[in-house]
Structures are given as structure tokens and as C-alpha cells.
Design a protein around this motif. Structure first.
Motif, mmCIF file in Angstrom:
data_model
loop_
_atom_site.group_PDB
_atom_site.id
_atom_site.type_symbol
_atom_site.label_atom_id
_atom_site.label_comp_id
_atom_site.label_asym_id
_atom_site.label_seq_id
_atom_site.Cartn_x
_atom_site.Cartn_y
_atom_site.Cartn_z
ATOM 1 N N ALA A 1 -11.020 3.714 -3.349
ATOM 2 C CA ALA A 1 -10.304 3.978 -2.110
ATOM 3 C C ALA A 1 -9.037 3.119 -2.140
ATOM 4 O O ALA A 1 -8.063 3.546 -1.461
ATOM 5 N N SER A 2 -9.118 1.650 -2.431
ATOM 6 C CA SER A 2 -7.786 0.928 -2.657
ATOM 7 C C SER A 2 -6.809 1.450 -3.628
ATOM 8 O O SER A 2 -5.793 1.579 -3.041
ATOM 9 N N ALA A 3 -7.308 2.016 -4.545
ATOM 10 C CA ALA A 3 -6.226 2.559 -5.788
ATOM 11 C C ALA A 3 -5.534 3.853 -5.288
ATOM 12 O O ALA A 3 -4.377 4.201 -5.303
ATOM 13 N N VAL A 4 -6.639 4.902 -4.526
ATOM 14 C CA VAL A 4 -5.944 5.907 -3.818
ATOM 15 C C VAL A 4 -4.990 5.616 -2.541
ATOM 16 O O VAL A 4 -3.692 6.235 -2.391
ATOM 17 N N GLU A 5 -5.415 4.712 -2.170
ATOM 18 C CA GLU A 5 -4.500 4.073 -0.739
ATOM 19 C C GLU A 5 -2.944 3.700 -1.449
ATOM 20 O O GLU A 5 -1.983 4.052 -0.926
ATOM 21 N N TRP A 6 -3.171 2.648 -2.523
ATOM 22 C CA TRP A 6 -1.877 2.174 -2.878
ATOM 23 C C TRP A 6 -1.029 3.330 -3.666
ATOM 24 O O TRP A 6 0.242 3.070 -3.445
ATOM 25 N N ALA A 7 -1.590 4.323 -4.249
ATOM 26 C CA ALA A 7 -0.859 5.449 -5.153
ATOM 27 C C ALA A 7 -0.217 6.055 -3.820
ATOM 28 O O ALA A 7 0.931 6.467 -4.149
ATOM 29 N N GLY A 8 -0.958 6.583 -2.859
ATOM 30 C CA GLY A 8 -0.279 7.310 -1.839
ATOM 31 C C GLY A 8 0.892 6.294 -1.238
ATOM 32 O O GLY A 8 2.041 7.021 -1.120
ATOM 33 N N GLU A 9 0.772 5.096 -1.055
ATOM 34 C CA GLU A 9 1.869 4.126 -0.459
ATOM 35 C C GLU A 9 3.013 4.062 -1.094
ATOM 36 O O GLU A 9 4.205 3.723 -0.911
ATOM 37 N N HIS A 10 2.814 4.273 -2.537
ATOM 38 C CA HIS A 10 3.895 4.320 -3.671
ATOM 39 C C HIS A 10 4.229 5.387 -4.210
ATOM 40 O O HIS A 10 5.266 5.663 -5.137
#
Length: 102
Positions: A20-29
Motif C-alpha cells: 500500500a505504501s509503494a502504491v501510494e508513493w508511486a501515485g504521489e510521484h
């Protein structure tokens, strides 16, 4: 993305939180997708990724080929090729040995 959870921490939601953190980070970037590779035999990981919203988009097939022993060509074949200007690939010590002794 690469993900590994040590065996004694599996089943505690660690992988879910990391994913979930990786998906969130990718979306934010500004990334529009995350791709990962998992072997066909890693059934647990494949189920986890499917449950996490990932889906397979391609398969990679492989066939291992045993190296076959190759007999070097005869001296006269190599000599003819060398005289005609052909590129000889691989070691041809038998030609060098003949030249050094003559």
C-alpha cells in the motif's frame, strides 16, 4: 517493485502495508503503474499480488539448453578460411602452434 518478508513476520499484514505504501508513493510521484516479476512457482506471492490488485500482463517462457561439446574444425578447414580472410571465432591454438614451430 521487490518485496520480501521474513518468514516469522508473514501473516501479520507487513506485506499489505508495504505494498500500500509503494502504491501510494508511486501515485504521489506521477507513476501510472507498478510492475513486478514473480516466478511461476511462487504460488504464495502470485496469490498475494492478485489479492493486492496486481494482474498478470505477460508470461516469460524459458528453455534451458545444455551446452554441447564442439569439435574444432580440422587444420585444413581453418587454414583455408584464414587464407581467404574469413574471421575465425574462438581459439585456434592449433594454427598458432603450427606457425610457431615452422
Amino acid at each position: 517493485m521487490a518485496l520480501y518478508v521474513v518468514p516469522d513476520k508473514r501473516g501479520c499484514g507487513v506485506a499489505d502495508r508495504l505494498t500500500a505504501s509503494a502504491v501510494e508513493w508511486a501515485g504521489e510521484h506521477g507513476y501510472d503503474r507498478i510492475q513486478l516479476y514473480v516466478t511461476a512457482t511462487n504460488v504464495h506471492a502470485r496469490h498475494f499480488y492478485a489479492r493486492s490488485g496486481f494482474q498478470p500482463i505477460q508470461e516469460i517462457w524459458c528453455r534451458h539448453i545444455a551446452a554441447l561439446p564442439v569439435d574444432p574444425p580440422s587444420d585444413d578447414v581453418c587454414e583455408t578460411a584464414q587464407q581467404s580472410g574469413e574471421l575465425l571465432i574462438g581459439p585456434h591454438e592449433h594454427l598458432l602452434a603450427d606457425r610457431q614451430t615452422s
